[in-house]
Design a protein around this motif. Sequence first.
Motif, PDB file in Angstrom:
ATOM      1  N   LYS A   1       0.838  -1.204   0.000  1.00  0.00           N
ATOM      2  CA  LYS A   1       0.000   0.000   0.000  1.00  0.00           C
ATOM      3  C   LYS A   1       0.875   1.257   0.000  1.00  0.00           C
ATOM      4  N   LEU A   2       2.057   1.144   0.621  1.00  0.00           N
ATOM      5  CA  LEU A   2       2.951   2.304   0.712  1.00  0.00           C
ATOM      6  C   LEU A   2       3.655   2.603  -0.611  1.00  0.00           C
ATOM      7  N   ALA A   3       4.011   1.544  -1.354  1.00  0.00           N
ATOM      8  CA  ALA A   3       4.852   1.740  -2.538  1.00  0.00           C
ATOM      9  C   ALA A   3       4.452   0.741  -3.608  1.00  0.00           C
ATOM     10  N   ASP A   4       5.043   0.853  -4.813  1.00  0.00           N
ATOM     11  CA  ASP A   4       4.576  -0.060  -5.860  1.00  0.00           C
ATOM     12  C   ASP A   4       5.551  -1.202  -6.147  1.00  0.00           C
ATOM     13  N   TYR A   5       6.397  -1.545  -5.159  1.00  0.00           N
ATOM     14  CA  TYR A   5       7.213  -2.746  -5.321  1.00  0.00           C
ATOM     15  C   TYR A   5       6.455  -3.973  -4.832  1.00  0.00           C
ATOM     16  N   ARG A   6       6.893  -5.164  -5.305  1.00  0.00           N
ATOM     17  CA  ARG A   6       6.349  -6.412  -4.750  1.00  0.00           C
ATOM     18  C   ARG A   6       7.136  -6.738  -3.491  1.00  0.00           C
ATOM     19  N   TYR A   7       6.436  -7.182  -2.463  1.00  0.00           N
ATOM     20  CA  TYR A   7       7.071  -7.427  -1.163  1.00  0.00           C
ATOM     21  C   TYR A   7       6.811  -8.877  -0.789  1.00  0.00           C
ATOM     22  N   ASP A   8       7.880  -9.658  -0.664  1.00  0.00           N
ATOM     23  CA  ASP A   8       7.736 -11.100  -0.406  1.00  0.00           C
ATOM     24  C   ASP A   8       7.962 -11.439   1.059  1.00  0.00           C
ATOM     25  N   LEU A   9       7.219 -12.414   1.547  1.00  0.00           N
ATOM     26  CA  LEU A   9       7.439 -12.933   2.903  1.00  0.00           C
ATOM     27  C   LEU A   9       8.321 -14.164   2.782  1.00  0.00           C
ATOM     28  N   ILE A  10       9.475 -14.155   3.451  1.00  0.00           N
ATOM     29  CA  ILE A  10      10.450 -15.241   3.290  1.00  0.00           C
ATOM     30  C   ILE A  10      10.784 -15.870   4.634  1.00  0.00           C
ATOM     31  N   PRO A  11      10.051 -16.926   5.023  1.00  0.00           N
ATOM     32  CA  PRO A  11      10.393 -17.594   6.280  1.00  0.00           C
ATOM     33  C   PRO A  11      11.709 -18.360   6.124  1.00  0.00           C
ATOM     34  N   LEU A  12      12.614 -18.214   7.082  1.00  0.00           N
ATOM     35  CA  LEU A  12      13.928 -18.868   7.005  1.00  0.00           C
ATOM     36  C   LEU A  12      14.266 -19.527   8.332  1.00  0.00           C
TER      37      LEU A  12
ATOM     38  N   GLU B   1      10.899   4.260   3.222  1.00  0.00           N
ATOM     39  CA  GLU B   1      11.721   5.443   2.901  1.00  0.00           C
ATOM     40  C   GLU B   1      13.180   5.042   2.684  1.00  0.00           C
ATOM     41  N   TYR B   2      13.687   4.166   3.550  1.00  0.00           N
ATOM     42  CA  TYR B   2      15.067   3.691   3.373  1.00  0.00           C
ATOM     43  C   TYR B   2      15.184   2.834   2.115  1.00  0.00           C
ATOM     44  N   PHE B   3      14.177   1.986   1.871  1.00  0.00           N
ATOM     45  CA  PHE B   3      14.209   1.110   0.684  1.00  0.00           C
ATOM     46  C   PHE B   3      14.372   1.941  -0.592  1.00  0.00           C
ATOM     47  N   LEU B   4      13.575   3.030  -0.670  1.00  0.00           N
ATOM     48  CA  LEU B   4      13.471   3.794  -1.924  1.00  0.00           C
ATOM     49  C   LEU B   4      14.296   5.077  -1.913  1.00  0.00           C
ATOM     50  N   ALA B   5      14.962   5.380  -0.787  1.00  0.00           N
ATOM     51  CA  ALA B   5      15.701   6.643  -0.636  1.00  0.00           C
ATOM     52  C   ALA B   5      14.798   7.823  -1.006  1.00  0.00           C
ATOM     53  N   GLN B   6      13.598   7.797  -0.400  1.00  0.00           N
ATOM     54  CA  GLN B   6      12.586   8.793  -0.746  1.00  0.00           C
ATOM     55  C   GLN B   6      11.770   9.088   0.504  1.00  0.00           C
ATOM     56  N   GLU B   7      11.495  10.371   0.784  1.00  0.00           N
ATOM     57  CA  GLU B   7      10.705  10.681   1.985  1.00  0.00           C
ATOM     58  C   GLU B   7       9.212  10.608   1.706  1.00  0.00           C
ATOM     59  N   PHE B   8       8.458  10.014   2.643  1.00  0.00           N
ATOM     60  CA  PHE B   8       6.999   9.984   2.546  1.00  0.00           C
ATOM     61  C   PHE B   8       6.445  10.912   3.610  1.00  0.00           C
ATOM     62  N   ASP B   9       5.332  11.557   3.304  1.00  0.00           N
ATOM     63  CA  ASP B   9       4.668  12.377   4.308  1.00  0.00           C
ATOM     64  C   ASP B   9       4.076  11.447   5.375  1.00  0.00           C
ATOM     65  N   ASP B  10       4.111  11.884   6.647  1.00  0.00           N
ATOM     66  CA  ASP B  10       3.498  11.083   7.719  1.00  0.00           C
ATOM     67  C   ASP B  10       2.015  10.816   7.455  1.00  0.00           C
ATOM     68  N   ALA B  11       1.399  11.656   6.616  1.00  0.00           N
ATOM     69  CA  ALA B  11      -0.030  11.504   6.318  1.00  0.00           C
ATOM     70  C   ALA B  11      -0.347  10.165   5.652  1.00  0.00           C
ATOM     71  N   VAL B  12       0.650   9.461   5.111  1.00  0.00           N
ATOM     72  CA  VAL B  12       0.371   8.156   4.479  1.00  0.00           C
ATOM     73  C   VAL B  12       0.032   7.094   5.529  1.00  0.00           C
ATOM     74  N   ILE B  13       0.424   7.349   6.779  1.00  0.00           N
ATOM     75  CA  ILE B  13       0.263   6.320   7.825  1.00  0.00           C
ATOM     76  C   ILE B  13      -1.212   6.092   8.172  1.00  0.00           C
ATOM     77  N   GLU B  14      -1.929   7.174   8.403  1.00  0.00           N
ATOM     78  CA  GLU B  14      -3.290   7.080   8.950  1.00  0.00           C
ATOM     79  C   GLU B  14      -4.262   6.263   8.073  1.00  0.00           C
ATOM     80  N   PRO B  15      -4.334   6.526   6.737  1.00  0.00           N
ATOM     81  CA  PRO B  15      -5.300   5.729   5.956  1.00  0.00           C
ATOM     82  C   PRO B  15      -4.994   4.234   5.957  1.00  0.00           C
ATOM     83  N   ILE B  16      -3.711   3.882   5.957  1.00  0.00           N
ATOM     84  CA  ILE B  16      -3.361   2.444   5.972  1.00  0.00           C
ATOM     85  C   ILE B  16      -3.736   1.859   7.328  1.00  0.00           C
ATOM     86  N   TYR B  17      -3.439   2.615   8.377  1.00  0.00           N
ATOM     87  CA  TYR B  17      -3.802   2.182   9.737  1.00  0.00           C
ATOM     88  C   TYR B  17      -5.320   1.975   9.831  1.00  0.00           C
TER      89      TYR B  17
END
Length: 254
Positions: A21-32, A230-246
């Motif tokens: 929801k935050l970004a347009d990359y695919r995010y995999d769950l990798i149990p190890l 933000e660290y993944f993409l070296a890009q700042e997101f506004d804190d406002a993105v948090i509330e709708p996802i929450y």
Amino acid sequence: MRYGLIGEKLGHSYSKIIHEKLADYRYDLIPLNQEEFDKFMTAREFTAINVTIPYKQRVIPYLDELHSTARAVGAVNTIVNRGGKLTGYNTDFYGFEYMIQKNAIPINGRTCFILGNGGAAKAVLAVLKHLQAGEILIVSRTPSKGTISYEECRLRHSDAKIIVNTTPVGMYPNTNGSPLDLTPFKNCEAVLDLIYNPLHTKLTLQAKELGIQSVNGLLMLVAQAKQAAEYFLAQEFDDAVIEPIYQELLSGFL
Ligand code: NAP
């Protein structure tokens, strides 16, 4: 694999939903398991990952550098691979501070308990120090130097004002457990539970019954993911993105 989460058991994880929801990359769950973890970290075939139980400290020897917050906390939950060089970050610090500030929990000068002494406890301790808590007591089942027992916290520190649960006690599917009976803590002002599944644990339900402010870990989860992205993409997101996802996750629980 480019982006995702590594850990031992990931069946309960909401990280894929939140990151996608935050970004347009695919995010995999990798149990190890431990052996797979070593191979995965040695191969370095990822762009950026999050790290969860039980690898937040074990991952440190595989890294080339640690961001200052990760160094101060002593645990890593986010790693970025830049041209084969791995940098470790800790975004639980930001997530926990965000949870405290959004809920206007007063920390300054207060005696605080941290229940449990694992990876999350380290980030919680660093934030409570940063917010100038009074005495901070880490409560452990196996007390050693720097920690106290559950019995000692009941008998000698019943004046605690803030109680933070960083143990998995009460987490799905074992929702019947509570790490601490709150009855003796007559001066308690707030109970913060890092658990977000269920939304209301036995501990936070007891807090509510006793008229104590209580907060669950869902907002922290979304906030720490936002800083990781933000660290993944070296890009700042506004804190406002948090509330709708929450809010969207919250409605899924209700
Ligand atoms: P961890 O490294 O495994 O540490 C948990 C600690 O809790 C252990 O070191 C242990 O401390 C104590 N503990 C474990 N089992 C217990 C039991 N049966 N009874 C009493 N104490 C017990 O895990 P973690 O990474 O710190 O995560 C802990 C919890 O926080 C998990 O529920 C996790 O989902 C949650 N969390 C939430 C967020 C969020 O964003 N909301 C972020 C990070 C973690 P002692 O042996 O010293 O007693």
